[in-house]
Design a protein around this motif. Structure first.
Motif, short mmCIF file in Angstrom:
data_model
loop_
_atom_site.label_atom_id
_atom_site.label_comp_id
_atom_site.label_asym_id
_atom_site.label_seq_id
_atom_site.Cartn_x
_atom_site.Cartn_y
_atom_site.Cartn_z
N GLU A 91 -2.43 3.23 -8.17
CA GLU A 91 -2.61 3.56 -6.75
C GLU A 91 -2.95 2.29 -5.97
O GLU A 91 -3.73 1.46 -6.44
CB GLU A 91 -3.72 4.58 -6.58
CG GLU A 91 -3.93 4.97 -5.13
CD GLU A 91 -5.02 6.00 -4.93
OE1 GLU A 91 -5.25 6.38 -3.79
OE2 GLU A 91 -5.66 6.43 -5.92
N VAL A 92 -2.36 2.15 -4.78
CA VAL A 92 -2.64 1.01 -3.91
C VAL A 92 -2.95 1.56 -2.52
O VAL A 92 -2.09 2.18 -1.89
CB VAL A 92 -1.46 0.01 -3.84
CG1 VAL A 92 -1.82 -1.18 -2.95
CG2 VAL A 92 -1.08 -0.47 -5.24
N ARG A 93 -4.16 1.33 -2.05
CA ARG A 93 -4.60 1.87 -0.76
C ARG A 93 -4.73 0.78 0.30
O ARG A 93 -5.25 -0.30 0.03
CB ARG A 93 -5.98 2.52 -0.89
CG ARG A 93 -6.04 3.71 -1.76
CD ARG A 93 -7.45 4.25 -1.79
NE ARG A 93 -7.56 5.31 -2.78
CZ ARG A 93 -8.72 5.82 -3.18
NH1 ARG A 93 -9.85 5.36 -2.68
NH2 ARG A 93 -8.74 6.76 -4.08
N GLN A 94 -4.32 1.12 1.51
CA GLN A 94 -4.65 0.29 2.67
C GLN A 94 -6.07 0.62 3.07
O GLN A 94 -6.47 1.79 3.09
CB GLN A 94 -3.70 0.58 3.84
CG GLN A 94 -4.06 -0.21 5.09
CD GLN A 94 -3.14 0.11 6.26
OE1 GLN A 94 -1.94 0.26 6.07
NE2 GLN A 94 -3.70 0.20 7.44
N GLN A 95 -6.84 -0.39 3.40
CA GLN A 95 -8.24 -0.20 3.77
C GLN A 95 -8.37 0.67 5.03
O GLN A 95 -7.66 0.46 6.00
CB GLN A 95 -8.89 -1.56 4.04
CG GLN A 95 -10.32 -1.50 4.47
CD GLN A 95 -11.22 -0.99 3.37
OE1 GLN A 95 -11.11 -1.35 2.23
NE2 GLN A 95 -12.14 -0.13 3.73
N PHE A 96 -9.26 1.64 4.98
CA PHE A 96 -9.64 2.45 6.14
C PHE A 96 -11.08 2.84 5.93
O PHE A 96 -11.39 3.72 5.13
CB PHE A 96 -8.77 3.71 6.25
CG PHE A 96 -9.08 4.53 7.47
CD1 PHE A 96 -8.25 4.50 8.57
CD2 PHE A 96 -10.21 5.33 7.51
CE1 PHE A 96 -8.54 5.26 9.70
CE2 PHE A 96 -10.51 6.09 8.64
CZ PHE A 96 -9.67 6.06 9.73
N SER A 97 -12.00 2.15 6.59
CA SER A 97 -13.41 2.36 6.32
C SER A 97 -14.24 2.29 7.60
O SER A 97 -14.06 1.39 8.41
CB SER A 97 -13.90 1.29 5.34
OG SER A 97 -15.26 1.46 5.04
N LEU A 98 -15.14 3.25 7.74
CA LEU A 98 -16.15 3.19 8.78
C LEU A 98 -17.44 2.72 8.14
O LEU A 98 -17.79 3.17 7.05
CB LEU A 98 -16.36 4.55 9.44
CG LEU A 98 -15.41 4.87 10.60
CD1 LEU A 98 -13.99 5.04 10.12
CD2 LEU A 98 -15.89 6.04 11.38
N VAL A 99 -18.12 1.81 8.83
CA VAL A 99 -19.37 1.27 8.32
C VAL A 99 -20.50 1.75 9.22
O VAL A 99 -20.54 1.43 10.41
CB VAL A 99 -19.33 -0.28 8.27
CG1 VAL A 99 -20.65 -0.82 7.75
CG2 VAL A 99 -18.18 -0.74 7.40
N ALA A 147 0.84 -1.20 0.00
CA ALA A 147 0.00 0.00 0.00
C ALA A 147 0.88 1.25 0.00
O ALA A 147 1.96 1.26 0.60
CB ALA A 147 -0.92 0.00 1.21
N THR A 148 0.39 2.28 -0.69
CA THR A 148 1.12 3.54 -0.76
C THR A 148 0.33 4.69 -0.15
O THR A 148 0.88 5.76 0.07
CB THR A 148 1.44 3.89 -2.22
OG1 THR A 148 0.22 3.95 -2.97
CG2 THR A 148 2.37 2.85 -2.83
N ARG A 149 -0.96 4.46 0.13
CA ARG A 149 -1.83 5.53 0.67
C ARG A 149 -2.87 4.94 1.60
O ARG A 149 -3.24 3.78 1.49
CB ARG A 149 -2.59 6.24 -0.46
CG ARG A 149 -1.73 7.03 -1.38
CD ARG A 149 -2.55 7.79 -2.39
NE ARG A 149 -3.30 8.84 -1.70
CZ ARG A 149 -4.33 9.48 -2.24
NH1 ARG A 149 -4.75 9.17 -3.44
NH2 ARG A 149 -4.95 10.42 -1.59
#
Length: 166
Positions: A105-113, A25-27
């Motif tokens: 682009e490769v994102r690390q997961q960051f999510s509110l449900v 991940a980069t972001r």
């Protein structure tokens, strides 16, 4: 109730979930989704144009908005429905879940449900979804749903006394 749109030409997004071959991940980009259930317990899902998977509607924050405002906006854009936030299912920040996009682009997961309740609007698809509909939980096992979304759906169905933190 269902709505469709024209599908995109092939996946432009790939989710990796605890995959040793995942790119680094980069972001990290804050995002959120909503679990919106109808009076029959069916859950609002969209078939993503970028991956072909069924998912909860939502997206990433824009400058000047809260994450709750982001989720309300994204649900409206992707499904045509207006919602209000009524609770929190959980916070999902697993570094083993990365999302790679066609642009590199490769994102690390960051999510509110969040939990949401419909306040208006009319169900329709969008350029981000090839189909939008309320899905009975008994159908989940037969649909292409990413494991990270299955986890969120399980937490919703468990009706946990406190939000998931992980």
């Amino acid at each position: 109730m269902a709505a469709s749109d024209t599908p995109a030409a092939g996946p432009s997004r790939r989710d990796y979930y605890h995959d040793p071959d995942a790119p680094p991940a980069t972001r990290i980009v804050p995002g959120g989704v909503a679990v919106v259930a109808d009076e029959h317990g069916r859950v609002l899902l969209q078939r993503r144009a970028d991956s072909g998977n069924w998912a909860l509607p939502g997206g990433t924050m824009e400058v000047g908005e809260t994450l709750e405002q982001c989720v309300v906006r994204e649900v409206r854009e992707e499904t045509g429905l207006d919602i209000e936030i009524t609770g929190l299912v959980g916070i999902y920040t697993d570094p083993g879940h990365v999302v790679a996009y066609a642009d590199g682009e490769v994102r690390q997961q960051f999510s509110l449900v969040y939990r949401g309740r419909i306040t208006g609007g009319e169900l329709r698809g969008s350029s981000e979804s090839t189909e939008v509909r309320f899905v009975d939980p008994a159908e989940f096992a037969r649909l292409p749903i990413h494991e990270s979304t299955r986890l969120r759906l399980r937490h919703h169905l468990d009706d946990r006394p406190a939000p998931y933190l992980g």
